[in-house]
Design a protein around this motif. Structure first.
Motif, PDB file in Angstrom:
ATOM      1  N   CYS A   1       0.825  -1.063  -0.154  1.00 47.39           N
ATOM      2  CA  CYS A   1      -0.083  -0.142   0.002  1.00 47.39           C
ATOM      3  C   CYS A   1       0.962   1.079  -0.198  1.00 47.39           C
ATOM      4  CB  CYS A   1      -0.949   0.289   1.230  1.00 47.39           C
ATOM      5  SG  CYS A   1      -2.065   1.396   1.260  1.00 47.39           S
TER       6      CYS A   1
ATOM      7  N   CYS B   1       0.470   3.756   1.588  1.00 41.12           N
ATOM      8  CA  CYS B   1       0.416   4.649   3.064  1.00 41.12           C
ATOM      9  C   CYS B   1       1.645   3.952   3.893  1.00 41.12           C
ATOM     10  CB  CYS B   1      -0.692   4.393   3.569  1.00 41.12           C
ATOM     11  SG  CYS B   1      -0.796   2.706   4.548  1.00 41.12           S
TER      12      CYS B   1
ATOM     13  N   CYS C   1      -2.553  -2.001   7.040  1.00 41.26           N
ATOM     14  CA  CYS C   1      -3.579  -0.835   7.272  1.00 41.26           C
ATOM     15  C   CYS C   1      -4.773  -1.320   6.809  1.00 41.26           C
ATOM     16  CB  CYS C   1      -2.826   0.294   6.330  1.00 41.26           C
ATOM     17  SG  CYS C   1      -2.790  -0.110   4.537  1.00 41.26           S
TER      18      CYS C   1
ATOM     19  N   HIS D   1      -6.439  -0.164   4.269  1.00 39.17           N
ATOM     20  CA  HIS D   1      -6.466  -0.422   2.878  1.00 39.17           C
ATOM     21  C   HIS D   1      -6.287  -1.963   2.323  1.00 39.17           C
ATOM     22  CE1 HIS D   1      -4.643   3.646   3.919  1.00 39.17           C
ATOM     23  NE2 HIS D   1      -5.770   3.843   3.258  1.00 39.17           N
TER      24      HIS D   1
HETATM   25 ZN   LIG Z   1      -2.555   1.655   3.525  1.00 38.36          ZN
END
Ligand SMILES: [Zn+2]
Length: 304
Positions: free
Chosen positions: A211, A213, A223, A225
Motif C-alpha cells: 500500500c 500509505c 493498514c 486499505h
Molecule cells: Zn494503506
C-alpha cells in the motif's frame, strides 16, 4: 539483541543519536518519531500553533504525503509562506519514557535513574505478558476471519491497533484502477473522505499486498486499505509475512528458544564475568610489587 540490528529505529530529533546510528547501525533505517515531531511543533512554533491554516499545512506535510517529492514541495511551500526558512528547531528531551536526567545529572545519579526506569519497564512488561497469555481480546465486532486470527496471535495492545484498522476497512470504498497478468491495482478510500485514497497492489498467488500509505513498513501491522483488499479476496487469515513476530504473544518465548539453541555456552556468561572481575582485581593488587608480579606470572605458566 543476539547481535542483530533492528530494521528501523525511531528517535526524536537528537543529532548525537542520529550521528551514532549512522556509524553503528549501518543497515538500520533511522526514522523520526511523528509523535515527537508533533509535540515539538507545539512548543517550537510559538504564535503559529494557533493558526488553523498553518496547522492544516503542517499536518499535510507530516501525514498526507506519499512520495518524497510531494513532501518536499509541500514543505517548501509552507516554509516560504510562513517565513520559517531561518527558523531553527533544536532537540527535545524525551519525556515520553519518563527518563528524567539532565546535563547536570551525575553519573551515579544517572545510574540510579536508569535502573529505576528499567525496573519500571520490566514490571510493566511482566504484567502485560501475564494478561496477554491469559486473555483473548474482547471485541464488539464478530470475532471471525482475520480478526479472529489477530486475536489469537497478537498481543492485546497490538490487537487493538489491528481492530481499529479492521473497523476502518469496513467503511471504505474500492475501485479497481489497473491490472496485469499477476497483479491487481486498487484504489481504497474512506467513504466520506475521498482525499484519503491510497493505492494497493495485490498479487493473488502469493497474497502479497503493498500500500502507498506504507503503514506495514512503518508500524508492522496491516493498514485498513490492505485489510479491505485481502477481505475482498476472501482471505480469512492474515498472511504469515504480515504477522511481525515481535508483535505476537510468542515473541519472547521464541527469542529465548533461539538464544538457547544458538550458543550452548551462553549459560556460563555470568560465571565468566565474575571470574574476569576477580582475576582483574588480583592483577591490580599485585601490579605494584615485583614479588607478587612474578608469583602471578609463575602461576599462570604452571596452569597453562
Ligand atoms: Zn494503506
Amino acid at each position: 539483541m543476539e547481535n542483530r540490528t533492528p530494521t528501523s529505529i525511531f528517535t526524536d530529533q537528537d543529532q548525537a543519536m542520529a550521528n551514532a546510528i549512522e556509524q553503528v547501525l549501518l543497515n538500520t533505517r533511522h526514522r523520526l518519531c511523528i509523535w515527537h515531531l508533533e509535540q515539538n511543533a507545539i512548543t517550537r512554533f510559538g504564535a503559529l500553533k494557533k493558526d488553523k491554516e498553518f496547522k492544516y499545512a503542517s499536518n499535510q506535510c507530516l501525514k498526507m504525503c506519499v512520495t518524497e517529492q510531494e513532501f518536499e514541495a509541500k514543505w517548501q511551500a509552507m516554509m516560504q509562506k510562513y517565513e520559517l526558512t531561518t527558523h531553527s528547531w533544536s532537540e527535545n528531551t524525551n519525556h515520553a519514557i519518563g527518563f528524567r536526567a539532565s546535563k547536570a545529572t551525575t553519573l551515579t545519579k544517572f545510574n540510579t535513574i536508569f535502573k529505576k526506569t528499567i525496573n519500571r519497564w520490566r514490571s510493566i512488561e511482566k504484567y502485560d505478558e501475564f494478561t496477554c497469555s491469559k486473555l483473548i481480546a474482547f471485541t464488539s465486532l464478530p470475532l471471525s476471519g482475520m480478526l479472529k486470527h489477530a486475536a489469537q496471535v497478537f498481543t492485546l495492545s497490538l490487537f487493538r491497533d489491528f481492530e481499529e484498522e479492521f473497523g476502518y476497512s469496513m467503511a471504505t470504498t474500492v475501485q479497481m484502477i489497473g491490472r496485469n497478468e499477476e497483479c491487481l491495482l486498487y484504489q481504497v478510500a474512506l467513504e466520506d473522505k475521498p482525499w484519503s485514497a491510497h493505492q494497493v497492489n495485490y498479487i493473488h498467488e502469493s497474497h502479497n499486498v503493498w500500500c502507498t500509505c506504507k503503514n506495514f513498513e512503518a508500524s508492522g501491522w496491516l493498514c485498513y486499505h490492505c485489510i479491505r483488499i485481502l477481505h475482498l479476496h476472501s482471505v480469512t487469515r492474515i498472511p504469515d509475512k504480515y504477522v511481525s513476530k515481535r508483535w505476537t504473544k510468542f515473541a519472547k518465548t521464541e527469542a529465548w528458544d533461539r538464544l538457547k539453541n544458538q550458543d550452548p555456552t551462553h549459560q556460563y556468561i555470568p560465571w565468566r564475568q565474575t571470574m574476569i572481575r576477580k582475576y582483574y582485581n588480583l592483577i591490580l593488587k599485585s601490579q605494584e610489587n615485583e614479588e607478587t608480579r612474578e608469583f602471578m606470572e609463575e602461576s599462570f605458566t604452571k596452569q597453562s
